[in-house]
Design a protein around this motif. Structure first.
Motif, mmCIF file in Angstrom:
data_model
loop_
_atom_site.group_PDB
_atom_site.id
_atom_site.type_symbol
_atom_site.label_atom_id
_atom_site.label_comp_id
_atom_site.label_asym_id
_atom_site.label_seq_id
_atom_site.Cartn_x
_atom_site.Cartn_y
_atom_site.Cartn_z
ATOM 1 N N GLU A 25 0.829 -1.208 0.000
ATOM 2 C CA GLU A 25 0.000 0.000 0.000
ATOM 3 C C GLU A 25 0.866 1.261 0.000
ATOM 4 O O GLU A 25 0.768 2.111 0.868
ATOM 5 N N GLY A 26 1.760 1.356 -0.981
ATOM 6 C CA GLY A 26 2.554 2.557 -1.161
ATOM 7 C C GLY A 26 3.915 2.519 -0.494
ATOM 8 O O GLY A 26 4.817 3.265 -0.888
ATOM 9 N N LEU A 27 4.089 1.672 0.507
ATOM 10 C CA LEU A 27 5.364 1.627 1.211
ATOM 11 C C LEU A 27 6.480 1.094 0.317
ATOM 12 O O LEU A 27 7.661 1.389 0.537
ATOM 13 N N ASP A 28 6.118 0.345 -0.728
ATOM 14 C CA ASP A 28 7.130 -0.175 -1.650
ATOM 15 C C ASP A 28 7.745 0.930 -2.514
ATOM 16 O O ASP A 28 8.741 0.686 -3.207
ATOM 17 N N TYR A 29 7.200 2.147 -2.466
ATOM 18 C CA TYR A 29 7.816 3.288 -3.146
ATOM 19 C C TYR A 29 8.892 3.940 -2.282
ATOM 20 O O TYR A 29 9.641 4.786 -2.765
ATOM 21 N N HIS A 30 8.952 3.578 -1.010
ATOM 22 C CA HIS A 30 9.905 4.187 -0.080
ATOM 23 C C HIS A 30 11.233 3.439 -0.124
ATOM 24 O O HIS A 30 11.277 2.243 -0.450
ATOM 25 N N PRO A 31 12.343 4.118 0.208
ATOM 26 C CA PRO A 31 13.640 3.420 0.277
ATOM 27 C C PRO A 31 13.571 2.232 1.226
ATOM 28 O O PRO A 31 12.931 2.308 2.282
ATOM 29 N N SER A 32 14.210 1.134 0.840
ATOM 30 C CA SER A 32 14.168 -0.079 1.665
ATOM 31 C C SER A 32 15.575 -0.590 1.912
ATOM 32 O O SER A 32 16.535 -0.221 1.219
ATOM 33 N N GLN A 33 15.681 -1.476 2.901
ATOM 34 C CA GLN A 33 16.977 -2.004 3.311
ATOM 35 C C GLN A 33 16.776 -3.387 3.904
ATOM 36 O O GLN A 33 16.008 -3.542 4.861
ATOM 37 N N PRO A 34 17.441 -4.422 3.364
ATOM 38 C CA PRO A 34 17.319 -5.754 3.967
ATOM 39 C C PRO A 34 18.079 -5.821 5.284
ATOM 40 O O PRO A 34 19.210 -5.350 5.387
ATOM 41 N N LYS A 75 13.221 -3.791 5.629
ATOM 42 C CA LYS A 75 12.779 -2.602 6.330
ATOM 43 C C LYS A 75 12.654 -1.425 5.362
ATOM 44 O O LYS A 75 13.367 -1.356 4.365
ATOM 45 N N PHE A 76 11.734 -0.507 5.684
ATOM 46 C CA PHE A 76 11.425 0.620 4.813
ATOM 47 C C PHE A 76 11.572 1.927 5.574
ATOM 48 O O PHE A 76 11.284 1.997 6.768
ATOM 49 N N ARG A 77 12.000 2.955 4.868
ATOM 50 C CA ARG A 77 11.972 4.297 5.442
ATOM 51 C C ARG A 77 10.543 4.807 5.352
ATOM 52 O O ARG A 77 10.085 5.220 4.280
ATOM 53 N N THR A 78 9.841 4.751 6.463
ATOM 54 C CA THR A 78 8.423 5.113 6.463
ATOM 55 C C THR A 78 8.214 6.608 6.253
ATOM 56 O O THR A 78 7.106 7.036 5.932
#
Length: 275
Positions: free
Chosen positions: A149-158, A164-167
């Motif tokens: 729901e949109g969080l996949d557009y945010h920077p992420s880090q395994p 994990k995502f930059r919320t």
């Protein structure tokens, strides 16, 4: 689309958060508030920071209450509903556009958003606006939803077995004329009524790139207060997004991750007491 009452879920969360900050500013009764405040080492800016965040929440609550009232008028077929909605968006007094324009240098504003699909599935997100110059703003996009729901557009880090995502994503130099534009505010609010076209792609592929005048990965700033966070498993976005917004505001004011965890625990404990 069919009239639908909006704003009430976020309104309830805001009322609870305002109540918590009232307890923190006047910690005479609440044991949770006194315990949390004891973790805060510096006394100098404590009251100032708490008062600033409470004021942001109270102002946001007034706007959400007005939006919920207009939404009820639309649902009931009130003949004055459309005029009330127009006044809320771009009226001459107390409109969202006027509140954005009235912010002074360094002042901030919370602007809740949501998208609501044809199945009446409402997903919430949040804009934090801060005036950085006479004609521009810094803007933080807060999303604490499940990753699809949109969080996949945010920077992420395994991290180990988790992603994990930059919320919170911070952008700089957003022109005031765009944020206070009638079409932008109308589009932002209209996403909250049920329609097939209301989905995260509209926000992240259209609205936000237009505001930042670039692609999101290129425009996003490095922000020490924007922690990488595990995506939630539940879809309680109305409370999650506002709590995440407060967490970000606390981190911007120098509070530790541990203190933010304790604040979230205090919030959830009081939320359970309401049920």
């Amino acid at each position: 689309s069919k009239p639908h009452q909006i704003g009430t879920k976020v309104e309830t969360t805001l009322k609870l958060l305002v109540s918590i900050f009232n307890d923190l500013i006047h910690p005479t009764k609440g044991a949770d508030a006194r315990s949390w405040l004891s973790l805060w080492g510096s006394e100098d800016a404590k009251l100032e920071h708490l008062s600033e965040i409470r004021q942001l929440l109270q102002s946001c609550l007034l706007s959400q209450s007005a939006l919920a009232s207009v939404s009820m008028m639309l649902a009931q077929g009130d003949e004055n509903a459309e005029a009330s909605l127009a006044a809320l968006i771009h009226g001459e007094e107390h409109s969202i556009a006027d509140k954005i324009k009235a912010l002074e240098l360094g002042q901030s504003m919370l602007l809740p958003g949501a998208w609501n699909d044809e199945n009446n599935r409402e997903t919430h997100w949040l804009l934090i606006l801060e005036r950085s110059s006479p004609d521009s703003f810094d803007m933080t996009v807060v999303n604490r939803n499940i990753w699809t729901e949109g969080l996949d557009y945010h920077p992420s880090q395994p991290t180990g077995s988790k992603q994990k995502f930059r919320t919170s994503m911070r952008f700089q130099g957003i022109p005031e004329e765009k944020l206070s534009d009638r079409a932008f505010v109308t589009l932002l609010l209209s996403q909250q009524w049920p329609a097939e076209a209301h989905r995260p792609e509209i926000v992240y592929d259209c609205i936000l790139p237009w505001l930042v005048d670039s692609t999101l990965p290129r425009a996003v700033c490095d922000d020490p207060a924007a922690d990488y966070r595990t995506a939630p498993r539940s879809s309680t976005s109305s409370s999650q997004c506002m709590l995440e917004g407060v967490r970000y505001l606390l981190r911007r004011r120098g509070l530790s991750v541990e203190m933010c965890k304790q604040f979230a625990l205090m919030f959830r404990r009081q939320l359970v007491c309401l049920t």
